[in-house]
Structures are given as C-alpha cells and as structure tokens.
Design an enzyme around this catalytic site. Structure first.
Site, mmCIF file in Angstrom:
data_model
loop_
_atom_site.group_PDB
_atom_site.id
_atom_site.type_symbol
_atom_site.label_atom_id
_atom_site.label_comp_id
_atom_site.label_asym_id
_atom_site.label_seq_id
_atom_site.Cartn_x
_atom_site.Cartn_y
_atom_site.Cartn_z
ATOM 1 C CB SER A 565 -21.086 5.989 83.528
ATOM 2 O OG SER A 565 -21.311 7.206 82.864
ATOM 3 C CG ASP A 650 -21.598 5.611 75.596
ATOM 4 O OD1 ASP A 650 -22.361 6.579 75.747
ATOM 5 O OD2 ASP A 650 -21.125 4.971 76.537
ATOM 6 C CG HIS A 685 -23.854 5.657 78.629
ATOM 7 N ND1 HIS A 685 -22.495 5.852 78.705
ATOM 8 C CD2 HIS A 685 -24.316 5.894 79.886
ATOM 9 C CE1 HIS A 685 -22.156 6.199 79.931
ATOM 10 N NE2 HIS A 685 -23.239 6.228 80.672
#
Length: 715
Positions: A565, A650, A685
């Site tokens: 991330s 995501d 995600h």
C-alpha cells in the site's frame, strides 16, 4: 549471484507487451504530463483489452515462477504447519456471555460463537473445552465457512449483538471492494430477516431499544463514509432516517458506544482534525457536539464515571500544542473545549496512543523511545508501568469489554515471542497467562531479537528491530529481508510473524525499519515523514539498509525489501532512487501513481489525503510529489527483481496503478532481473480472503525472494 533454483539453461518466457495510448493528465494551474498507459484504468473492471493484459501478466507470472513451484509448495507447507488449525481466540465477557472466534481444521474462515456465563465458566475453561472439541452449550453466531461457500471472496467486517442479547446484525462483503451489506438474525430462533442494507461500511451500533441499528452509508462512487443512518428492524431500508451527513470529503466517519454504554457516538476525523457527536443510547435523538472541529486539533473521547476523558493534542493555557497528546476531562454535557481540564499532562518524550477506562483505574497505552508501554493510573494518584522482558517488543491493550473489574488484559509479543495475552490484577499485581499463540514446531530458544539504531543521512537515529536464528556470524555474508511502511503515522511494531520463521531458518535476517512517516518515535516522527518532508521516509529506509550492511548483518548483494500500500509507494520510490542496494523487492497493492491519483477527486482516499501527501492542484505540492512519484520517475536503469501484487477490486489502491507502473518498468528497465506482476482477479486491498489462501500468495513471493537471494531450498 545466480539464483539458486532456476536452471542455468532454462529459456526465459517473454513478458507481455501492452499498447501505448498517449493521454495528457493536466493540473489546474496548467501543468501537463503524458501517460501512455492511462487507458488501463477501467472503473467498471470490464474492458476486454485491459483484462487481457492482466491475464497475460498472470500467465507470464505462472511461467516465470514454475521452476520455483517446489520451493513455493515447501514454504506453504511450512507456514501452514506452524498454524494450530483448530485454534480459538481468548474469550471475553460482555452482558453475561463469553464471546470468541474459533477455527476448524482445514477450514479458511472462523466460527464466531458465544457461551452463557455461569458458575465455573471463564476464559480458561472455555479455551480448554474448545481445545477438546467440546462445544456443548455453545451458540454459533456466524459460521463464516458456510457463508463463504462457493464464493471467491468473502469477509465479515463487523457484527454486533443487541443489548438484550437476542438479535445479531452483521456486515458482509463478497466482492472485496469494502462495500458491505448488513443482515440480521434472531438468535433465539436462528431466523435470518429478509431485509438487507447495502452500500455501507462495516460499523454497526444498536440503540437500547433493541430494534434500532445505526450504520454508516458509503458514497457509491468514492466509497467515502458520508452518512449516518438509523434502521428500525422490520421496516424498509429505503425509509431509514438520516442522522448525520458529512459534507467535507477530507473526513472519515465512524460510530460507536461509550465505555459505560450511556452514549452512542459519531466520530469524524481527517489527517489534522476531528470531531465527536454524542446522543443518549436510551433515547438517541439530537446528537450534541463534544467540541467543534478545528484545524490542527485532534481528539478522541470515552465516557465513564460521569465524565468524558479525552485524548487530544489541543493547546493548553500556554498556547502550545500537545504534539504527543495529553488526557483531559470534561463534564457529561460538555459542548466546547472551554470545559476541558488537564488530567495527564503532555510530555514531549512520551506519545499517548490510546487509553482504557475502568471503575478502579485507567490504563494508558504510550510510546517512549520508540517502544510501546502501558501506564496504570490509580485513584490515589500513583502510577506504574506494565513490565516487558525483551529489548524489542510490542505491547498493547487487549479486549477489555467490562469496566467493573480489577483485571487489565493486554497483549505482548516480539519478533521471537508468539502473541501472548495476559491479564494483570491492578490491585494485587498478580499476572495470569491467558494464552500464547501456539506455533507447532517452533522453538523460541533458537532465535534472537535485537534493537539497533542506524544514523540517517541527516543525523537522525532510526530504530530497527531485528530477528534471526541464533548463530548468525554478522560477518557481512547473510541475506537480509527488510520491511517498512512509513506513512499515516501508522507504527510497524515488532510482533511475531509465523511465516517469517521460514526465512530465519534459511539464514535470512529479518528487519523492520521504523522509519519516519510512522509514529514509533512520537508525533514529530510522523510529521517529519509526510507532505514536503516525505523524502525522509525513503532516505531512512535506504540508510537503514546501508547501515545494517555496514554492521555486518547482511551482504551488500543479498538484500530484499518489502512494503505494501503506502509501503508499496516506499518500494517504488526506493527502487528508483537506490536500485543498486537491493537484489529484490516485493510491492503489494502499491500506491505508485501519486500525482495522477491525487489530482482525481473521484477516486477514494484522494481529497481526504491532502494533509498526508499534499494537494497537487497547488504547484509546490505538485512539483514535490512529482519528484518522488514511482510511476513518474521510472528511468532507464537496472532495477532490482520485482514481485508486484494487486487485487482487481481494490478500492483503496486501484489495480491500474501497479499495472501502469509495471508496464512502464518493462519499457525502461535495462537490467535482466525478472519483474512478476500478479493480479488477484477476485480480491481487493487485503488480498484473498480466508486464512490459508493468503499464505499461498505469501509463499509465492517468498520463493521469488529466496531464489533471488541465492538461498537454497533446505533450511
């Protein structure tokens, strides 16, 4: 160094190619950039050419990784072998019931359950019964295995039992986009109600009437939390009343109940400001504001004993902000900061992170010298600290559901010590071990953990947590796997990580670099790693690598790095700025197209991220972000081997960011090291759902890294 597992003469598969389609990305002040791969963005995830490219990359990844399949399978077996498959969580008591989650052998998802309190029933007896497979008297709330049957992805984000213990509400997601659906069940009969509420966040609160549920509705496009509504069971969701709407896109929103259960709260917060509203849970009408929002003033609050206790960075009487936060109190009907009174003063060397209120004491989670600790505050004004046993560790408050107890539950772990739950009697000092995470085949005595400090290039000392198998020579020959995050003030504490043992057993040193942008060393640490000081984050990571190599913990050509991330942004920036320091990198769901994303206010996490990254509609921020944005700074140079992972669904870092980045890397990379791009076509995600599926993914990139580091298969 030649990778150990690939045959020298094996013909390498050809990487996929993807069309370039020039596209101008403009900023409001007139700046323009060409983005040849902008077309890979498809909000609907239906474009055939885009999907064909992702599938081609997956096929290439399959071919490239095929020779490493035996190593991947071995790693997976080792990782799963360290999991007690029929394990359960430590039960906690609330409203006369003991709640816990347990797993069954071979199954991916938990069973959420509870048992009625009574004579001889406590956390230890329930754990013992679960270990025996004795589930008599258990009431299953949610069997997530049954709920996930036939679904590629499934997650229960939150569940809440009504105050009278009869009704269950839960939020589920079967796509991975974090758009949840609320459902209801009668726990007495097992009947699932027909009504559902879609498009929500996983945050639920019951009112005292046992029929009214408060929830947070997401914007269907941006997925931002925008409205609090209340639903009366048995009525159509379309009739749900609007309780509060947040019109500032820079704020996130959540709901909760106070410690004494007296109030329902609505909390909104941005990077630099927060605000709390409250209403009586017995009759939740109008919500009062505890203190109006003000830029650069953050606070969170809880209520017990007829007063609010508030953690805040608000300035004191001297006008100086409490940078590391302090605790203040306020009366139950407070509506302004003028009613706040200091309780636990600000300390420039101690960061206050959290607190828990009890009827006979209070517990404060703090950070000092980069390490966590728990301070106990007693009614007589005395205080003490919960003891720790290792130089690098993680300690924090655990589930403390009931305030009327002398026992504090807390968690303790280190890179070498599995997660442990204790409870401490604050009155007598007695400490009880409730549970240590079982790790089959793991021998704690074979591993050592250290904490070292590395000088960054500007003279700041960076703390680093290390773990390795005992006997490490520290002669500069070992392989190193270095991890960091470094954004949003999120601290990466040294906790036990079962899969990492497979690296340690192969002679790899594992390091967590506590770089600026996190909050390990207090609020200043965070401030020095964001906005126009973001470069410190990248410099710190590289300087830690070079420092560990200089100290003999690793060989200069045997270093791998990992981040996900915003940590994937870290990987991308470091790959551009210091490619020669790393043999391999893993970047999971990486935020790599910083400028384009931050210019697009339709994307989730954009406008409410301006205080983290800057607003690129303003030229100084635009220029600074452009200077480190991984996608924009890919150059004709020799890159480390890269393993890049993403999820098609995501909603936080959209799949097209890593897709574009990889496509550009394939154009400009002058080196011969492989680039693997793996897209999970069913996940968001967090990757695949289920406890075992994600270990398949982890085993794959571990195999990739070990091969690049020249580490043999056998431990």
């Amino acid at each position: 160094m030649t990778p150990a597992s690939l045959p020298a003469a094996a013909p390498a598969p050809a990487p996929p190619d993807v069309a370039r389609k020039p596209h101008a990305v403009t900023a409001p002040f007139g700046a323009s950039r060409q983005d040849d791969y902008y077309w890979l963005r498809d909000d609907e995830r239906g474009d055939r050419a885009m999907l064909a490219y992702l599938e081609a990359e997956n096929a290439y990844a399959d071919a490239l990784m095929a020779p490493l399949k035996p190593l991947q399978d071995k790693l997976y077996e080792e990782i799963v072998g360290r999991i007690k498959q029929d394990d359960s969580s430590v039960p906690y008591r609330e409203h006369g019931w003991w709640y816990y989650s347990r797993y069954e052998t071979g199954k991916d998802y938990p069973v959420h359950a509870r048992r009625k309190d009574g004579p001889g029933v406590d956390a230890l007896s329930i754990q013992a019964a679960n270990a025996r497979g004795d589930f008599a008297g258990e009431q299953v709330l949610l069997d997530v295995n049954a709920m996930a049957e036939g679904k590629g992805y499934f997650s229960v984000g939150d569940y809440e039992v009504s105050p009278d213990n009869r009704l269950l509400a839960w939020a589920e997601d079967d796509v991975g986009r974090r758009q949840y659906v609320i459902r209801f069940r009668d726990l007495d009969t097992g009947r699932v109600y027909p009504e559902t509420i879609a498009g929500v966040s996983p945050n639920l609160v019951w009112a005292d009437d046992n029929k009214t549920l408060f929830y947070v509705e997401n914007d269907p496009e941006t997925l931002l939390t925008v409205r609090v509504k209340k639903h009366v069971l048995g009525t159509p969701a379309a009739q749900d009343a609007l309780v509060y709407e947040e019109r500032d896109d820079s704020f996130y929103m959540g709901i909760g109940r106070t410690r004494d259960e007296r109030y329902i709260t609505i909390e909104v917060e941005s990077t630099v400001s927060s605000e709390l509203r409250y209403a009586a849970a017995a009759d939740p009408g109008e919500f009062a504001v505890l203190a109006p929002r003000q830029r650069d003033v953050e606070y969170d609050a809880d209520h017990l004993g007829g007063r609010w206790v508030i953690r805040t960075n608000a300035p004191g009487a001297d006008g100086k902000p409490a940078t590391n936060f302090k605790l203040v109190t306020a009366p139950s009907d407070a509506t302004s900061r003028a009613q706040w009174r200091d309780w636990l003063a600000h300390d420039p060397d101690v960061f206050i992170e959290d607190f828990a209120l009890f009827e006979g004491f209070s517990a404060v989670a703090e950070r000092s010298g980069g390490l966590e600790r728990i301070r106990l505050l007693k009614p007589d004004g005395s205080q003490e600290y919960v003891a720790a046993d290792e130089p690098a560790y993680s300690m924090g408050l655990a589930a403390n559901a009931e305030p009327d107890t002398a026992w504090l539950r807390y968690g303790y772990t280190s890179l070498a010590t599995p997660a442990t739950t204790y409870e401490l009697n604050v009155a007598t000092g007695e400490r009880r071990l409730l549970k240590q995470q079982p790790v089959p085949g793991y021998d704690r005595s074979k591993y050592a953990t250290e904490r070292v400090w590395i000088d960054a290039r500007d003279g700041v000392k960076i703390p680093v947590s290390l773990v390795y198998r005992k006997g490490l020579a520290k002669d500069g020959t070992a392989p190193l796997f270095q991890y960091a995050y470094g954004s949003y003030g999120i601290s990466m504490d040294p906790g036990f990580n079962g899969p990492v043992v497979s690296l340690l057993d192969r002679g790899v040193v594992y390091a967590i670099a506590h770089i600026r942008g996190g909050q390990e060393m207090g609020r200043r640490w965070y401030e020095d790693g964001k906005l126009l000081r973001k470069q410190n984050t990248f410099n710190d990571f590289v300087d830690v690598t070079r420092g560990l190599v200089a100290l003999g913990y690793a060989a200069p050509g045997r270093v791998a790095a990992s981040g996900g991330s915003a940590g994937g942004l870290l990987m991308g920036a470091v790959a551009n700025q210091a490619p020669g320091d790393y043999r391999a990198m893993v970047a999971q769901v990486p935020f790599v197209d910083v400028v384009t994303t931050m210019l697009d206010t339709s994307i989730p996490l954009t406008t409410n991220e301006y205080d983290e990254w800057g607003n690129p509609e303003q030229k100084p921020f635009y220029d600074y972000m452009l200077s480190y944005s991984p996608y924009d700074n890919v150059a004709a140079q020799d890159y480390p081997a890269l393993f890049v992972g993403t999820g098609l669904w995501d909603s936080q870092v959209q799949y097209w960011e890593p897709a574009k980045w990889v496509a550009k890397l394939r154009d400009l990379n002058t080196g011969a090291r492989p680039i693997v791009f793996r897209t999970n076509m069913e996940a968001g995600h967090g990757g695949k759902s289920g406890r075992f599926r994600r270990f398949r993914e982890q085993a794959e990139y571990y195999a990739f890294v070990l091969d690049q580091l020249g580490v043999r298969q056998a431990p």
